[in-house]
Design a protein around this motif. Structure first.
Motif, PDB file in Angstrom:
ATOM      1  N   VAL A  29       0.857  -1.171   0.000  1.00  0.00           N
ATOM      2  CA  VAL A  29       0.000   0.000   0.000  1.00  0.00           C
ATOM      3  C   VAL A  29       0.899   1.228   0.000  1.00  0.00           C
ATOM      4  CG1 VAL A  29      -0.211   0.050   2.531  1.00  0.00           C
ATOM      5  CG2 VAL A  29      -1.980   1.100   1.119  1.00  0.00           C
ATOM      6  N   TYR A  30       0.420   2.272  -0.647  1.00  0.00           N
ATOM      7  CA  TYR A  30       1.204   3.492  -0.812  1.00  0.00           C
ATOM      8  C   TYR A  30       0.450   4.685  -0.240  1.00  0.00           C
ATOM      9  CZ  TYR A  30       3.444   0.494  -4.268  1.00  0.00           C
ATOM     10  OH  TYR A  30       4.071  -0.550  -4.911  1.00  0.00           O
ATOM     11  N   LEU A  31       1.207   5.640   0.237  1.00  0.00           N
ATOM     12  CA  LEU A  31       0.642   6.912   0.648  1.00  0.00           C
ATOM     13  C   LEU A  31       1.439   8.009  -0.044  1.00  0.00           C
ATOM     14  CD1 LEU A  31      -1.499   8.239   2.494  1.00  0.00           C
ATOM     15  CD2 LEU A  31       0.326   8.540   4.184  1.00  0.00           C
ATOM     16  N   GLN A  32       0.826   8.613  -1.028  1.00  0.00           N
ATOM     17  CA  GLN A  32       1.442   9.741  -1.729  1.00  0.00           C
ATOM     18  C   GLN A  32       1.134  11.005  -0.946  1.00  0.00           C
ATOM     19  OE1 GLN A  32       3.393   9.813  -4.585  1.00  0.00           O
ATOM     20  NE2 GLN A  32       3.669  11.998  -4.135  1.00  0.00           N
ATOM     21  N   ILE A  33       2.171  11.725  -0.583  1.00  0.00           N
ATOM     22  CA  ILE A  33       2.012  12.922   0.238  1.00  0.00           C
ATOM     23  C   ILE A  33       2.543  14.113  -0.554  1.00  0.00           C
ATOM     24  CG2 ILE A  33       2.476  13.987   2.452  1.00  0.00           C
ATOM     25  CD1 ILE A  33       3.251  11.284   3.548  1.00  0.00           C
ATOM     26  N   ASN A  34       1.678  15.046  -0.857  1.00  0.00           N
ATOM     27  CA  ASN A  34       2.053  16.242  -1.607  1.00  0.00           C
ATOM     28  C   ASN A  34       1.881  17.485  -0.751  1.00  0.00           C
ATOM     29  OD1 ASN A  34       2.482  14.633  -3.919  1.00  0.00           O
ATOM     30  ND2 ASN A  34       0.333  14.839  -4.527  1.00  0.00           N
ATOM     31  N   SER A  35       2.478  18.569  -1.193  1.00  0.00           N
ATOM     32  CA  SER A  35       2.347  19.861  -0.504  1.00  0.00           C
ATOM     33  C   SER A  35       2.605  19.715   0.987  1.00  0.00           C
ATOM     34  CB  SER A  35       0.953  20.448  -0.743  1.00  0.00           C
ATOM     35  OG  SER A  35       0.691  20.588  -2.122  1.00  0.00           O
ATOM     36  N   LEU A  36       3.720  19.085   1.296  1.00  0.00           N
ATOM     37  CA  LEU A  36       4.036  18.801   2.696  1.00  0.00           C
ATOM     38  C   LEU A  36       4.170  20.071   3.511  1.00  0.00           C
ATOM     39  CD1 LEU A  36       6.412  15.811   2.150  1.00  0.00           C
ATOM     40  CD2 LEU A  36       4.644  15.866   3.909  1.00  0.00           C
ATOM     41  N   LYS A  37       3.708  19.973   4.756  1.00  0.00           N
ATOM     42  CA  LYS A  37       3.766  21.080   5.700  1.00  0.00           C
ATOM     43  C   LYS A  37       4.586  20.638   6.921  1.00  0.00           C
ATOM     44  CE  LYS A  37      -0.976  22.394   4.488  1.00  0.00           C
ATOM     45  NZ  LYS A  37      -2.340  22.642   5.026  1.00  0.00           N
ATOM     46  N   PRO A  38       5.174  21.578   7.632  1.00  0.00           N
ATOM     47  CA  PRO A  38       5.923  21.195   8.842  1.00  0.00           C
ATOM     48  C   PRO A  38       5.090  20.388   9.826  1.00  0.00           C
ATOM     49  CG  PRO A  38       6.461  23.438   8.229  1.00  0.00           C
ATOM     50  CD  PRO A  38       5.346  23.011   7.321  1.00  0.00           C
ATOM     51  N   GLU A  39       3.799  20.665   9.887  1.00  0.00           N
ATOM     52  CA  GLU A  39       2.932  19.921  10.819  1.00  0.00           C
ATOM     53  C   GLU A  39       2.678  18.486  10.380  1.00  0.00           C
ATOM     54  OE1 GLU A  39       2.318  22.903   9.424  1.00  0.00           O
ATOM     55  OE2 GLU A  39       0.177  23.133   8.918  1.00  0.00           O
ATOM     56  N   ASP A  40       3.132  18.115   9.201  1.00  0.00           N
ATOM     57  CA  ASP A  40       3.049  16.719   8.758  1.00  0.00           C
ATOM     58  C   ASP A  40       4.195  15.882   9.330  1.00  0.00           C
ATOM     59  OD1 ASP A  40       2.042  17.859   5.506  1.00  0.00           O
ATOM     60  OD2 ASP A  40       0.759  17.065   7.107  1.00  0.00           O
ATOM     61  N   THR A  41       5.114  16.521  10.002  1.00  0.00           N
ATOM     62  CA  THR A  41       6.246  15.808  10.590  1.00  0.00           C
ATOM     63  C   THR A  41       5.780  14.782  11.607  1.00  0.00           C
ATOM     64  OG1 THR A  41       7.813  17.615  10.245  1.00  0.00           O
ATOM     65  CG2 THR A  41       8.303  16.089  12.036  1.00  0.00           C
ATOM     66  N   GLY A  42       6.379  13.612  11.548  1.00  0.00           N
ATOM     67  CA  GLY A  42       6.052  12.565  12.502  1.00  0.00           C
ATOM     68  C   GLY A  42       6.479  11.214  11.988  1.00  0.00           C
ATOM     69  N   VAL A  43       6.213  10.201  12.792  1.00  0.00           N
ATOM     70  CA  VAL A  43       6.434   8.829  12.372  1.00  0.00           C
ATOM     71  C   VAL A  43       5.126   8.318  11.768  1.00  0.00           C
ATOM     72  CG1 VAL A  43       7.072   6.503  13.076  1.00  0.00           C
ATOM     73  CG2 VAL A  43       8.142   8.471  14.183  1.00  0.00           C
ATOM     74  N   TYR A  44       5.236   7.788  10.567  1.00  0.00           N
ATOM     75  CA  TYR A  44       4.066   7.292   9.862  1.00  0.00           C
ATOM     76  C   TYR A  44       4.023   5.772   9.950  1.00  0.00           C
ATOM     77  CZ  TYR A  44       2.944  11.851   7.963  1.00  0.00           C
ATOM     78  OH  TYR A  44       2.565  13.161   7.833  1.00  0.00           O
ATOM     79  N   TYR A  45       2.875   5.275  10.357  1.00  0.00           N
ATOM     80  CA  TYR A  45       2.676   3.846  10.530  1.00  0.00           C
ATOM     81  C   TYR A  45       1.581   3.348   9.594  1.00  0.00           C
ATOM     82  CZ  TYR A  45       4.941   4.637  15.073  1.00  0.00           C
ATOM     83  OH  TYR A  45       5.821   4.989  16.078  1.00  0.00           O
TER      84      TYR A  45
END
Length: 123
Positions: free
Chosen positions: A79-95
Motif C-alpha cells: 500500500v502506498y501513501l502519496q504525500i504532496n504539498s508537505l507542511k511542517p505539521e506533517d512531521t512525525g512517524v508514519y505507521y
C-alpha cells in the motif's frame, strides 16, 4: 509471520512530496483494509487515511484531504501513501496497519502495525 514494513520517509522541505510504502507479508493482503497513522513528537497516534480491502474506497483525515492519496497494489502486497504539498505539521512517524476485511472509518481498530517511517518537513 506477519510483517508490515514501511519505507519512503525522509527529510523534505515544505511544499515537497514523498511516497510512503508499506509492504505486507504473512497474510492474504487483498483481504485487509490498510490504514495510515502518524505520530508527531510528543503526541498521540492520529489517523491519516485508509483504503478498503475491496473496491478501492478511501478515507482521509480532514487535515490531509486533497494532499494525501492512498493506493494499493495487491499483486505486490503493498500500500502506498502519496504525500504532496508537505507542511511542517506533517512531521512525525508514519505507521501502516491492517484490518481483516475492515472498514475505512477513522475509529477502526486495526489488527497489526508496522514499525513506522520518519517524515520530517522543514520550513
Amino acid at each position: 509471520q506477519v510483517q508490515l514494513v514501511e519505507s519512503g520517509g525522509g527529510l523534505v522541505q515544505a511544499g515537497g512530496s514523498l511516497r510512503l510504502s508499506c509492504a505486507a507479508s504473512g497474510r492474504t493482503f487483498s483481504n485487509y483494509a490498510m490504514g495510515w497513522f502518524r505520530q508527531a513528537p510528543g503526541k498521540g497516534r492520529d489517523f491519516v487515511g485508509a483504503i478498503a480491502w475491496i473496491g478501492g474506497l478511501t478515507n482521509y483525515a480532514d487535515s490531509v484531504k486533497g494532499r494525501f492519496t492512498n493506493s494499493r497494489d495487491n499483486a505486490k502486497n503493498t500500500v502506498y501513501l502519496q504525500i504532496n504539498s508537505l507542511k511542517p505539521e506533517d512531521t512525525g512517524v508514519y505507521y501502516c496497519a491492517d484490518k481483516f476485511r475492515g472498514g475505512i472509518v477513522a475509529g477502526t481498530s486495526y489488527d497489526y502495525w508496522g514499525q513506522g517511517t520518519q517524515v520530517t518537513v522543514s520550513s
